[in-house]
Design an enzyme around this catalytic site. Structure first.
Site, PDB file in Angstrom:
ATOM      1  CG  ASP A 213     -24.091 -18.630 -10.997  1.00  0.00           C
ATOM      2  OD1 ASP A 213     -25.418 -18.819 -11.603  1.00  0.00           O
ATOM      3  OD2 ASP A 213     -23.251 -19.216 -11.381  1.00  0.00           O
ATOM      4  CG  ASP A 299     -35.590 -26.052  -8.846  1.00  0.00           C
ATOM      5  OD1 ASP A 299     -35.451 -27.351  -9.175  1.00  0.00           O
ATOM      6  OD2 ASP A 299     -35.825 -25.111  -9.629  1.00  0.00           O
TER       7      ASP A 299
END
Length: 387
Positions: A213, A299
């Site tokens: 974000d 990730d």
């Protein structure tokens, strides 16, 4: 020795009959081949558009993968394949593979390959996911909603940990409460990304592109990037933040080590072909389970599944810029070619793009100024921001 007339006629008739038999046999074999081909094609056409039944296996045996992969040593991890300054529309003619793998094609993937990339990838073919948290709805998320989101309203979904009726209404229901914990722990991060992955699979889009974000996404440049790659092939596009591969203990072989590259939260994209192969490892919440075993954030887990388990190498795209880079060195003339940009602050030093526009008080992250620089005149953009 001379042949009599009767013997000559008999010999000629025998040769003619033999030639006729060969012609008939050849015609029969040819017709049989065509008939069999039509049966196969008819079967594939019948499958087109039909969903897999609940009892169907995840990967149907429709043929061997057309790509052969090079074997690599378990101790040797090559650098990710670097794509730099690739001209729009250019064809990627070679790539480095790190593992021998001949996977079975799923029904959906086989149908996509029959289309043979009939048309270029468009914005509507991309599933854009943004991972956020309730505590950032009023700050980071609002900044996204005021800038690049305006160029990809229908394609962008926000995965959070808190209901927000106002944002849900303004985004047309694209705010997804994952019911994950609001903390920034690896469990929470993997939980959200797991929900993202399942939502992407259900969308049937060509590409999944994941962003944090605090990231600005240059939508036109992202689309141009994905046009260069076939979604039916295995592609993991992004950029690592480390100068060396990640090394972790092998949870399946105690005492051994596993090394792999991974793309950071600044952004990565996964093709449909690769995502289908990830399903047994990442679908249905399995991504979170692997994260718990490895004790790594989302990730890193994505990189582990793709590079280590599926033997598909990360393709480095320089345009994915994160806050871990010196963003102030990027010139305003270079902004158009960047795919992502971010911002951060280290002590008193602000790591932001050096671009003119709004004042520091109005736009400390420079994301509004970047958006105006790329897609509008400053005067028009100023009116929009103050409306």
């Amino acid at each position: 020795m001379r042949l009599s007339l009767r013997k000559a006629v008999t010999l000629a008739a025998f040769v003619a009959a033999l030639l006729l038999v060969n012609v008939l046999i050849g015609f029969k074999l040819s017709f049989s081949g065509i008939e069999n081909s039509e049966k196969v094609l008819g079967h594939l056409r019948h499958d087109n558009g039909e969903p897999l039944s609940s009892g169907s296996p995840l990967h149907d045996s429709l043929g061997q993968d057309v790509q052969s992969r090079q074997q690599r040593s378990a101790k040797s991890v090559p650098r990710p394949f670097l794509i730099d300054n690739l001209e729009p529309g250019a064809e990627v003619k070679s790539r480095i593979s790190n593992g021998a793998q001949k996977g079975k094609l799923s029904t959906e993937l086989a149908k996509s390959q029959r289309l043979s990339h009939a048309r270029p990838t468009e914005l509507g073919d991309i599933f854009i996911s943004v991972k956020t948290s309730g505590k950032f709805h009023a700050t980071r998320l609002q900044l996204v909603l005021q800038t690049w989101y305006l160029l990809a309203r229908e394609q962008t979904y926000f995965f959070t940990d808190k209901d927000d009726p106002a944002i849900s209404q303004s985004t047309g229901g694209h705010l997804v409460n994952t019911n994950c914990t609001p903390s920034h722990t690896r469990q929470s991060l993997c939980c959200k990304t797991s929900v993202e992955f399942d939502a992407y699979l259900a969308s049937k889009k060509r590409w999944m592109c994941h962003f944090d974000d605090d990231t600005y996404v240059n939508i036109p440049e992202l689309v141009d990037l994905l046009k260069r790659y076939k979604h039916t092939e295995d592609w993991y596009l992004g950029k690592p933040s480390l100068r060396h591969p990640m090394e972790v203990n092998d949870v399946y072989n105690p005492g051994a080590k596993v090394t792999f590259w991974f793309a950071t939260g600044s952004g990565f994209c996964v093709s449909r072909g690769l995502a289908l192969k990830m399903m047994p490892h990442a679908g249905g919440g399995r991504l979170k389970a692997i994260g718990d075993k490895l004790r790594l954030p989302d990730d890193c887990v994505i990189g582990y599944i793709i590079e280590h388990l599926l033997k598909t190498q990360l393709t480095v795209i320089e345009g994915f810029r994160s806050h871990l880079e010196a963003l102030w060195l990027i010139k305003s003339t270079q902004l158009k070619k960047q795919i992502t940009l971010s911002y951060s602050k280290y002590g008193d030093k602000e790591n932001v793009v050096n671009v003119a526009g709004f004042s520091h008080e109005e736009d400390p992250t420079r994301m509004k100024s970047v958006h105006c620089h790329l897609f509008s005149t400053f005067r028009e953009c100023k009116k929009i921001q103050h409306a």
